[in-house]
Design an enzyme around this catalytic site. Structure first.
Site, PDB file in Angstrom:
ATOM      1  N   ASP A  43       0.843  -1.195   0.000  1.00 44.85           N
ATOM      2  CA  ASP A  43       0.000   0.000   0.000  1.00 44.85           C
ATOM      3  C   ASP A  43       0.877   1.245   0.000  1.00 44.85           C
ATOM      4  OD1 ASP A  43      -2.872   1.121   0.523  1.00 44.85           O
ATOM      5  OD2 ASP A  43      -1.506   2.253   1.813  1.00 44.85           O
ATOM      6  N   TYR A  48       3.236  10.032   0.716  1.00 47.18           N
ATOM      7  CA  TYR A  48       4.171   9.433   1.676  1.00 47.18           C
ATOM      8  C   TYR A  48       5.627   9.766   1.329  1.00 47.18           C
ATOM      9  CZ  TYR A  48       0.035   6.595   2.873  1.00 47.18           C
ATOM     10  OH  TYR A  48      -1.218   6.161   3.211  1.00 47.18           O
ATOM     11  N   LYS A  77      -2.372   6.291  -4.116  1.00 46.35           N
ATOM     12  CA  LYS A  77      -3.467   7.239  -3.840  1.00 46.35           C
ATOM     13  C   LYS A  77      -3.179   8.609  -4.432  1.00 46.35           C
ATOM     14  CE  LYS A  77      -3.802   4.777   0.512  1.00 46.35           C
ATOM     15  NZ  LYS A  77      -2.410   4.562   0.932  1.00 46.35           N
ATOM     16  N   HIS A 110      -7.357   9.911  -2.082  1.00 46.18           N
ATOM     17  CA  HIS A 110      -6.815   9.767  -0.725  1.00 46.18           C
ATOM     18  C   HIS A 110      -7.753  10.326   0.354  1.00 46.18           C
ATOM     19  CE1 HIS A 110      -2.663   9.295   1.355  1.00 46.18           C
ATOM     20  NE2 HIS A 110      -3.632   9.037   2.200  1.00 46.18           N
TER      21      HIS A 110
END
Ligand code: A2P
Length: 315
Positions: A43, A48, A77, A110
């Site tokens: 994931d 990130y 996302k 997201h």
């Protein structure tokens, strides 16, 4: 391993490796260790900040024959600053380039929250875009287009309430396959689970272990520690397993996917071995009593004064 079959007949492995908060310099090795330990679900997300390193690791894993592309499920996302129609496909392409992939297995919106294009995270209210300015359905149409073009096999959302899912279901041509939300025994969200079950949407749980490694800025004082919870540790003793494994196994027993994050090889292995822990009805009943609708990720960071976003979970 357990899989959930989506409406489009693709199979989502129930336990995936979470990569939120996995530091650059560590995340690549974590991905390799996870694949070696048997994970077939990674994931990711653009925000990130570690997709390029994950891409290098995936390239190595494929080159070394650790796994074939078609046997690995990769999710990413769309970040909040790319909701506008002309931004969605370029954002996806950037993620594909970083991950060194031709397609994603799953692409999620997201958050049901939009920012102006050049804003990574708003420091003032006028850096947001409201959902009236950029309606979710406009973003979703581009997600559908990405699916039509073969850039993504499945599309879905994250952090969506029942109310927001209902709106989307009315307007969408292609229904969302997955909703990824915070989920654990302190935040069981039975209504959302029932709604998703009834609409053949798989729920995936993030922060299953309480995300103790969030930055201080995102933490409240006196947060509960689920890994030390009395009920959880007692059940762990029954199975001669760890509290983390109980928390992960709880998801499998409810039919939700789960993405524990770790960059530690021992814990990465431990977490996927949760497949072997079968909780009894009595233990599930004990865990049921822990529900207090407690959010570690309360979304308040979107609610600064003047922001168009309030009560983003509609509760
Ligand atoms: P680490 O990466 O050093 O293993 P969440 O998945 O809820 O976001 O939680 C992630 C946090 O939980 C990280 O601090 C991670 O640390 C820690 N963690 C991951 N797996 C385990 C485990 N099996 N036991 C204890 N802590 C764990």
């Amino acid at each position: 391993m357990k899989f959930y079959t989506l409406k489009n007949d693709t199979k989502l492995p129930a336990i995936g490796l979470g990569t939120w908060k996995s530091d650059p310099g560590k995340v690549g090795e974590a991905v390799i260790e996870a694949i070696k330990a048997g994970y077939r679900h990674i994931d990711c997300a653009a925000v990130y900040g570690n997709e390029a390193e994950i891409g290098e690791a995936l390239k190595t894993a494929f080159a070394q024959g650790l796994v074939k592309r078609e046997d690995l499920w990769v999710t990413s996302k769309l970040w909040n600053n790319a909701h506008e129609s002309d931004k969605v496909i370029p954002a996806l392409q950037k993620t594909l380039t970083d991950l060194q992939l031709d397609y994603l297995d799953l692409y999620l919106i997201h958050w049901p929250v939009a920012f102006k294009a050049d804003v990574d995270f708003p420091s003032k209210a006028d850096e947001f875009l409201s959902l009236e300015e950029v309606p979710i359905i406009e973003t979703w149409k581009k997600m559908e287009e990405a699916h039509e073009n073969g850039l993504v096999r499945s599309i879905g959302v994250s952090n969506f309430s029942i109310e927001k899912l209902k709106d989307l279901l009315v307007d969408a041509n292609l229904q969302p396959e997955v909703n990824q939300v915070e989920l654990h025994p302190l935040l069981q969200q039975d209504d959302l689970l029932e709604f998703c079950d009834n609409n053949s949407i798989i729920l995936t749980g993030y922060s299953p272990l309480g995300s103790g490694d969030r930055s201080q800025r995102l933490k409240k004082e006196d947060e509960p520690n689920m890994l030390e919870n009395e009920v959880v540790t007692k059940i762990a003793k029954n199975h001669d397993c760890t509290p983390a494994q109980v928390l992960i196994a709880w998801h499998i027993s409810r039919g939700t996917a789960v993405i524990p994050k770790s960059t530690n090889p021992k814990r990465i292995k431990e977490n996927i071995e949760s497949y072997e822990v079968e909780l009894t009805d009595k233990e599930l009943a004990e865990l049921k009593t822990l529900d207090e609708h407690y959010r570690y990720v309360d979304g308040k960071f979107f609610e600064m004064e003047g922001s168009p976003y309030h009560n983003i979970y509609d509760e």
